[in-house]
Motif scaffolding. Structure first.
Motif, mmCIF file in Angstrom:
data_model
loop_
_atom_site.group_PDB
_atom_site.id
_atom_site.type_symbol
_atom_site.label_atom_id
_atom_site.label_comp_id
_atom_site.label_asym_id
_atom_site.label_seq_id
_atom_site.Cartn_x
_atom_site.Cartn_y
_atom_site.Cartn_z
ATOM 1 N N GLU A 76 0.857 -1.196 0.000
ATOM 2 C CA GLU A 76 0.000 0.000 0.000
ATOM 3 C C GLU A 76 0.882 1.231 0.000
ATOM 4 O OE1 GLU A 76 -2.713 -0.014 3.327
ATOM 5 O OE2 GLU A 76 -3.275 -2.103 2.980
ATOM 6 N N LEU A 77 0.355 2.327 -0.539
ATOM 7 C CA LEU A 77 1.075 3.595 -0.598
ATOM 8 C C LEU A 77 0.100 4.737 -0.409
ATOM 9 C CD1 LEU A 77 3.652 4.786 -3.183
ATOM 10 C CD2 LEU A 77 1.566 6.095 -2.838
ATOM 11 N N GLU A 78 0.519 5.720 0.394
ATOM 12 C CA GLU A 78 -0.269 6.931 0.580
ATOM 13 C C GLU A 78 0.688 8.114 0.695
ATOM 14 O OE1 GLU A 78 -3.191 8.956 3.970
ATOM 15 O OE2 GLU A 78 -2.388 6.946 4.301
ATOM 16 N N ILE A 79 0.479 9.155 -0.107
ATOM 17 C CA ILE A 79 1.270 10.378 0.039
ATOM 18 C C ILE A 79 0.722 11.112 1.251
ATOM 19 C CG2 ILE A 79 1.885 12.601 -0.985
ATOM 20 C CD1 ILE A 79 1.740 11.239 -3.727
ATOM 21 N N ILE A 80 1.618 11.412 2.231
ATOM 22 C CA ILE A 80 1.142 12.033 3.468
ATOM 23 C C ILE A 80 1.657 13.453 3.683
ATOM 24 C CG2 ILE A 80 0.736 9.820 4.621
ATOM 25 C CD1 ILE A 80 3.352 10.410 6.230
ATOM 26 N N ALA A 81 2.643 13.881 2.890
ATOM 27 C CA ALA A 81 3.157 15.248 3.081
ATOM 28 C C ALA A 81 3.889 15.731 1.835
ATOM 29 C CB ALA A 81 4.095 15.304 4.273
ATOM 30 N N TRP A 82 3.754 17.018 1.597
ATOM 31 C CA TRP A 82 4.498 17.747 0.579
ATOM 32 C C TRP A 82 4.393 17.141 -0.831
ATOM 33 C CZ3 TRP A 82 8.153 16.723 4.955
ATOM 34 C CH2 TRP A 82 7.934 17.628 6.004
ATOM 35 N N PRO A 83 3.178 16.975 -1.323
ATOM 36 C CA PRO A 83 3.004 16.424 -2.675
ATOM 37 C C PRO A 83 3.663 17.284 -3.751
ATOM 38 C CG PRO A 83 0.918 17.256 -1.815
ATOM 39 C CD PRO A 83 1.908 17.305 -0.689
ATOM 40 N N ASP A 84 3.898 18.565 -3.452
ATOM 41 C CA ASP A 84 4.565 19.434 -4.422
ATOM 42 C C ASP A 84 5.994 18.981 -4.720
ATOM 43 O OD1 ASP A 84 4.896 20.441 -1.607
ATOM 44 O OD2 ASP A 84 6.341 21.761 -2.595
ATOM 45 N N LEU A 85 6.555 18.105 -3.888
ATOM 46 C CA LEU A 85 7.907 17.599 -4.120
ATOM 47 C C LEU A 85 7.941 16.460 -5.142
ATOM 48 C CD1 LEU A 85 9.416 17.601 -0.506
ATOM 49 C CD2 LEU A 85 9.703 19.307 -2.324
ATOM 50 N N GLY A 86 6.793 16.069 -5.671
ATOM 51 C CA GLY A 86 6.761 15.008 -6.688
ATOM 52 C C GLY A 86 7.272 13.691 -6.128
ATOM 53 N N CYS A 87 8.279 13.128 -6.781
ATOM 54 C CA CYS A 87 8.789 11.825 -6.327
ATOM 55 C C CYS A 87 9.407 11.904 -4.941
ATOM 56 C CB CYS A 87 9.775 11.242 -7.341
ATOM 57 S SG CYS A 87 11.374 12.064 -7.391
ATOM 58 N N GLU A 88 9.757 13.117 -4.478
ATOM 59 C CA GLU A 88 10.348 13.267 -3.153
ATOM 60 C C GLU A 88 9.322 13.559 -2.056
ATOM 61 O OE1 GLU A 88 14.051 15.152 -2.448
ATOM 62 O OE2 GLU A 88 14.618 15.106 -4.551
ATOM 63 N N ALA A 89 8.030 13.550 -2.389
ATOM 64 C CA ALA A 89 6.990 13.716 -1.372
ATOM 65 C C ALA A 89 7.126 12.598 -0.335
ATOM 66 C CB ALA A 89 5.609 13.662 -2.019
ATOM 67 N N VAL A 90 6.687 12.866 0.875
ATOM 68 C CA VAL A 90 6.730 11.838 1.912
ATOM 69 C C VAL A 90 5.558 10.889 1.693
ATOM 70 C CG1 VAL A 90 6.595 11.362 4.392
ATOM 71 C CG2 VAL A 90 7.886 13.340 3.565
ATOM 72 N N ARG A 91 5.900 9.605 1.601
ATOM 73 C CA ARG A 91 4.901 8.562 1.406
ATOM 74 C C ARG A 91 4.907 7.618 2.603
ATOM 75 N NH1 ARG A 91 6.618 10.244 -3.411
ATOM 76 N NH2 ARG A 91 5.266 10.045 -5.232
ATOM 77 N N LYS A 92 3.751 7.097 2.900
ATOM 78 C CA LYS A 92 3.610 6.059 3.916
ATOM 79 C C LYS A 92 3.407 4.759 3.144
ATOM 80 C CE LYS A 92 0.484 4.662 7.644
ATOM 81 N NZ LYS A 92 -0.731 5.066 8.392
ATOM 82 N N LEU A 93 4.348 3.838 3.309
ATOM 83 C CA LEU A 93 4.281 2.555 2.618
ATOM 84 C C LEU A 93 3.979 1.446 3.612
ATOM 85 C CD1 LEU A 93 7.601 2.702 0.518
ATOM 86 C CD2 LEU A 93 5.345 3.608 -0.108
ATOM 87 N N LEU A 94 3.168 0.509 3.197
ATOM 88 C CA LEU A 94 3.034 -0.748 3.917
ATOM 89 C C LEU A 94 3.849 -1.755 3.123
ATOM 90 C CD1 LEU A 94 1.829 -2.569 6.112
ATOM 91 C CD2 LEU A 94 -0.111 -2.951 4.576
ATOM 92 N N VAL A 95 4.894 -2.287 3.750
ATOM 93 C CA VAL A 95 5.773 -3.228 3.057
ATOM 94 C C VAL A 95 5.687 -4.607 3.698
ATOM 95 C CG1 VAL A 95 7.345 -1.373 2.354
ATOM 96 C CG2 VAL A 95 7.866 -2.714 4.400
ATOM 97 N N GLU A 96 6.029 -5.596 2.893
ATOM 98 C CA GLU A 96 6.027 -6.977 3.379
ATOM 99 C C GLU A 96 7.289 -7.684 2.903
ATOM 100 O OE1 GLU A 96 3.346 -10.811 2.370
ATOM 101 O OE2 GLU A 96 2.247 -9.075 3.168
ATOM 102 N N ASP A 97 8.071 -8.159 3.864
ATOM 103 C CA ASP A 97 9.299 -8.925 3.588
ATOM 104 C C ASP A 97 10.233 -8.250 2.596
ATOM 105 O OD1 ASP A 97 8.599 -10.890 5.413
ATOM 106 O OD2 ASP A 97 7.645 -12.166 3.909
#
Length: 185
Positions: free
Chosen positions: A137-158
């Motif tokens: 899962e992925l959700e942009i949580i801050a500073w979307p104006d930074l494009g690829c450098e925006a802060v994202r919240k990832l749910l990762v597995e292994d």
């Protein structure tokens, strides 16, 4: 040795980690690169809250590519960690425990890792597609104006990673080449 680690974590969870160990990481991981780190420092300087809780957090130094239809994330390979060194010690002292990237770290960051019982984990450079497969899962949580450098919240597995800096001062970038050279003599 191989470890399974779920984020958020505690320093006690990392106590058995040593440089060279492998880790399968699961849980919540936040993405932040150069510009996001600068904005976090500015927020802290202004007494403002950060976009996520640092306690027991993992920060992945990545600027993922756009996802294709049906994908959660595009290629998600690590960026060079040294660019975050000016900010990392402060974040570690405030509760961040896991950093993920590639490349060597400064002496100040190494000292902060030991001081806080933290770790620095390496993701395989050039294996962005492999890293992306671990993102559920992925959700942009801050500073979307930074494009690829925006802060994202990832749910990762292994997510497969390697311990580079451990809580005891071990550094794979120092011990690895030495072990190789010693084995060839």
């Amino acid at each position: 040795m191989e470890h399974k680690l779920t984020i958020p974590c505690t320093a006690a969870d990392l106590a058995g980690f040593h440089a060279g160990d492998t880790v399968l990481l699961s849980g919540i991981v936040y993405t932040a690169r150069d510009q996001a780190h600068k904005r976090m420092a500015d927020a802290l300087d202004a007494g403002e809250p950060l976009p996520f809780d640092l306690q027991g957090s993992a920060i992945y130094y990545v600027g993922p590519t756009p996802e294709r239809p049906g994908q959660v994330i595009g290629s998600a390979g690590p960026t060079t960690s040294g660019r975050m060194d000016a900010f990392s010690s402060r974040l570690l002292d405030l509760g961040n425990l896991v950093m993920i990237g590639k490349g060597k770290r400064s002496d100040a960051v190494k000292e902060a890792v030991v001081r806080n019982g933290a770790v620095y984990l390496a993701a395989l450079g050039g294996a962005g597609a492999l890293m992306a497969q671990c993102v559920m899962e992925l959700e942009i949580i801050a500073w979307p104006d930074l494009g690829c450098e925006a802060v994202r919240k990832l749910l990762v597995e292994d997510m497969p990673l390697t311990v580079v800096l451990d809580p005891y001062g071990g550094d794979l970038y120092e011990s690895g080449p030495k072990a190789y050279l010693d084995s060839t003599l």
